[in-house]
Enzyme design. Structure first.
Site, PDB file in Angstrom:
ATOM      1  CG  HIS A  16      -2.085   0.925   1.087  1.00 47.24           C
ATOM      2  ND1 HIS A  16      -3.252   0.769   1.795  1.00 47.24           N
ATOM      3  CD2 HIS A  16      -2.274   2.020   0.325  1.00 47.24           C
ATOM      4  CE1 HIS A  16      -4.098   1.732   1.487  1.00 47.24           C
ATOM      5  NE2 HIS A  16      -3.514   2.512   0.594  1.00 47.24           N
ATOM      6  CE  LYS A  48      -0.504  17.816   5.249  1.00 44.54           C
ATOM      7  NZ  LYS A  48       0.345  18.781   5.998  1.00 44.54           N
ATOM      8  CG  HIS A  87      -8.020   2.649   3.898  1.00 44.70           C
ATOM      9  ND1 HIS A  87      -7.144   3.262   4.757  1.00 44.70           N
ATOM     10  CD2 HIS A  87      -7.789   3.198   2.683  1.00 44.70           C
ATOM     11  CE1 HIS A  87      -6.411   4.137   4.096  1.00 44.70           C
ATOM     12  NE2 HIS A  87      -6.772   4.113   2.839  1.00 44.70           N
TER      13      HIS A  87
END
Length: 611
Positions: free
Chosen positions: A290, A362, A586
């Protein structure tokens, strides 16, 4: 010969091995004596000689002893043949739970039936029980080329109602006809071809070239209407009080059983682990599945990389307007003194919690989209060179393995905005990059690529000024894949890239507003409102499933479907992923739905947490 353990404690793994063998030999000896006595009595009654039968039993017992002596010692390193040796060296104390009379209530029976129905529903989609696959079953489907490898004929272009057909020679050369009506009739009776059509229902259809009326779709999946019905049924079952109570009870029992196992068998596990030599946590291969490629480099690596480029390549033109890297920084009022981790503002913090927009920002140094395009994009004025050099620094760390042994599945995005996105990405990865500390292409023995598909329908809608449908996005995503799969000679870059891809992801803010789930087909979806999460997931799954069946028939690698789910937003997104997906990313919201949590446990649906 002297005992190797005479002058010190026994070597751990040999000691463990010795104890295991002695226990097994004692078991065989005790069982063998009982068998001998029973054999003698049995054969004496039949009038046979005791000696002959006893000898036979003795031979069998000696063979079993030899097998035990030849048994490989415990080890963690994977054997060369991939088969782990059979061992009975470690035995655990176990506790069993029995349901007493009257403890199984009618609610339990209802919940058990719901669970059986839900698991059968998953097998219908993820288990392919609902997929009809005639590829490889009929001679008219697959033909063999001159190299003896399965080959298939490609069809389809940017129009959903156009297919490609041709003779065997044109199939090998990759000739694509713009109109199905102008396709040539087959001239080689010894070979068959495949045609595909991207139907207006948003799902690819595969036909044999001889099926002119297109009545026999060779690979079919459950239709959208069936999925919607099954999804609504699954939501109903998992929301029922009976199933929620039963699932909570079972999860509590499993948690207690694990705690009891740790309490009773923890010491035995530690002792066994201490006897496993030649490996430890740092030398064991670990795979991070991930990693967003744009965030693969650490903040320090990223800052140092940008500083190096600004100091040594400040005069390089990096924008379509002809601006150099130094001019871009000067225009933004930045210089080398601003190149700090804090000023870059690329570290995740509390501000990204439940805020997907802040999370995306970000990725942009100094919150400037232009910086992101220069350094972290494939399609830019410098053809993604900076992004390639930064990525190779990250890959080199995995390959060198200083103090660790790790690999990764890094993620790249395909947006479905343009038909040529796959080709652009393939050329970027396969290009023989020059310069930088690690020249060469982007392939690595310690990395496999995973493609994430952002759910950006509103961006696509605005691009087409309301004239485009969701069908166009699906075609941009999947037509290049079917073309490269059915005819790799015509699309060598994409065909080669697909060999290094392990799966697909679907990403975006799950908490954003979306339309209710409906049976609307993609060609009719032209509203600005986002389609339902489950609806979009179905069409990704359906086309990946068909693509996998075609690739499987040609002996090619297939792809997993591992979308983001349960990060935020509607909890029942996890019901759709339970039905459709190999695993998920998740899954945090499983904590809010015990029925789905228990189903995920029963079917071992894996999930990766991104921190």
């Amino acid at each position: 010969m002297n005992d190797p353990n005479e002058f010190g404690p026994p070597e751990p793994i040999l000691n463990l091995r010795k104890k295991s063998v002695m226990r097994m030999l004692q078991k065989f000896d005790s069982s063998g004596e009982d068998n001998d006595r029973g054999t003698k009595r049995r054969h004496s009654d039949n009038g046979n000689t005791n000696e002959e039968m006893t000898e036979e039993e003795r031979i069998n017992r000696e063979a079993k002893k030899a097998a035990v002596m030849d048994e490989d010692p415990p080890a963690r390193e994977r054997p060369a043949d991939g088969k782990w040796p059979h061992r009975e060296a470690l035995s655990f104390t176990r506790s069993l739970i029995f349901y007493g009379s009257g403890s199984v209530t009618p609610e339990h029976e209802v919940a058990a039936k719901y669970i059986e129905e839900a698991r059968a529903m998953r097998k219908k989609y993820q288990g392919s029980r609902g997929t009809k696959n005639m590829l490889g079953k009929e001679k008219s489907v697959t033909f063999v080329d001159t190299d003896g490898k399965p080959e298939a004929k490609e069809s389809g272009n940017e129009h959903s109602d156009v297919s490609v057909a041709g003779d065997a020679s044109s199939a090998r050369k990759g000739t694509v006809n713009a109109d199905a009506s102008s396709s040539k009739q087959p001239s080689d009776k010894s070979s068959s071809r495949l045609e595909y059509v991207f139907g207006l229902n948003g799902v690819v259809e595969v036909y044999d070239a001889s099926d002119f009326r297109r009545t026999n779709n060779l690979v079919t999946v459950p239709p959208l209407s069936s999925f919607v019905e099954d999804y609504q049924r699954l939501v109903e079952m998992t929301s029922s009080g009976a199933m929620r109570s039963f699932s909570f009870q079972r999860l509590q029992m499993l948690s207690s059983a694990f705690k009891m196992h740790i309490t009773i068998n923890g010491a035995a596990e530690d002792e066994a682990q201490s006897g496993l030599l030649g490996t430890d946590f740092y030398r064991t291969m670990k795979v991070d599945n991930h990693i967003h490629l744009a965030a693969a480099a650490s903040a320090k690596q990223f800052v140092n990389f940008v500083r190096d480029k600004l100091e040594n390549e400040g005069d390089v033109v990096v924008t379509e307007d002809g601006e150099t890297l130094k001019q871009v920084f000067e225009k933004a009022g930045l210089d080398s003194n601003h190149l700090t981790i804090d000023a870059f503002n690329v570290l995740a913090d509390y501000s990204v919690y439940q805020r997907f927009d802040n999370f995306n920002s970000k990725y942009s140094p100094f919150r400037m989209a232009q910086m992101r395009k220069i350094f972290l994009k494939v399609d830019n004025h410098i053809d993604g060179r900076y992004f390639a050099e930064l990525t190779k620094i990250v890959l080199a760390r995995h390959e060198q393995g200083k103090g660790h042994n790790s690999a990764a599945e890094m993620r790249l995005s395909i947006y479905g905005m343009e038909r040529n996105e796959w080709l652009t990405l393939a050329k970027w990865i396969l290009r023989d990059w020059e310069g930088g500390p690690f020249p060469g292409n982007m392939l690595s023995s310690h990395n496999r690529w995973l493609i994430q598909v952002p759910r950006l329908w509103r961006v696509y809608y605005k691009k087409g000024k309301g004239e485009l449908s969701f069908q166009g996005m699906l075609e941009n995503l999947f037509i290049p894949l079917f073309e490269a799969t059915l005819h790799p000679e015509d699309h060598p870059e994409v065909a080669e890239l697909l060999k290094h891809i392990v799966g697909f992801d679907s990403v975006d803010d799950e908490g954003s507003l979306e339309a209710p789930l409906s049976c609307c087909v993609p060609s009719d979806w032209k509203d600005e409102e986002n389609p339902a999460y489950c609806w979009q997931l179905y069409y990704l799954w359906a086309n990946i499933e068909i693509l996998n069946k075609v690739r499987e028939s040609k002996g090619l690698n297939t792809f997993a479907f591992r979308p983001h789910a349960g990060e935020t937003g509607e909890t029942m997104h996890l019901a759709a992923t339970y039905m459709l997906c190999t695993s998920i990313n998740h899954g945090i919201n499983l904590d809010k739905q015990v029925s789905l949590q228990y189903l995920y446990y029963l079917d071992q649906v894996r999930y990766s947490i991104f921190c």
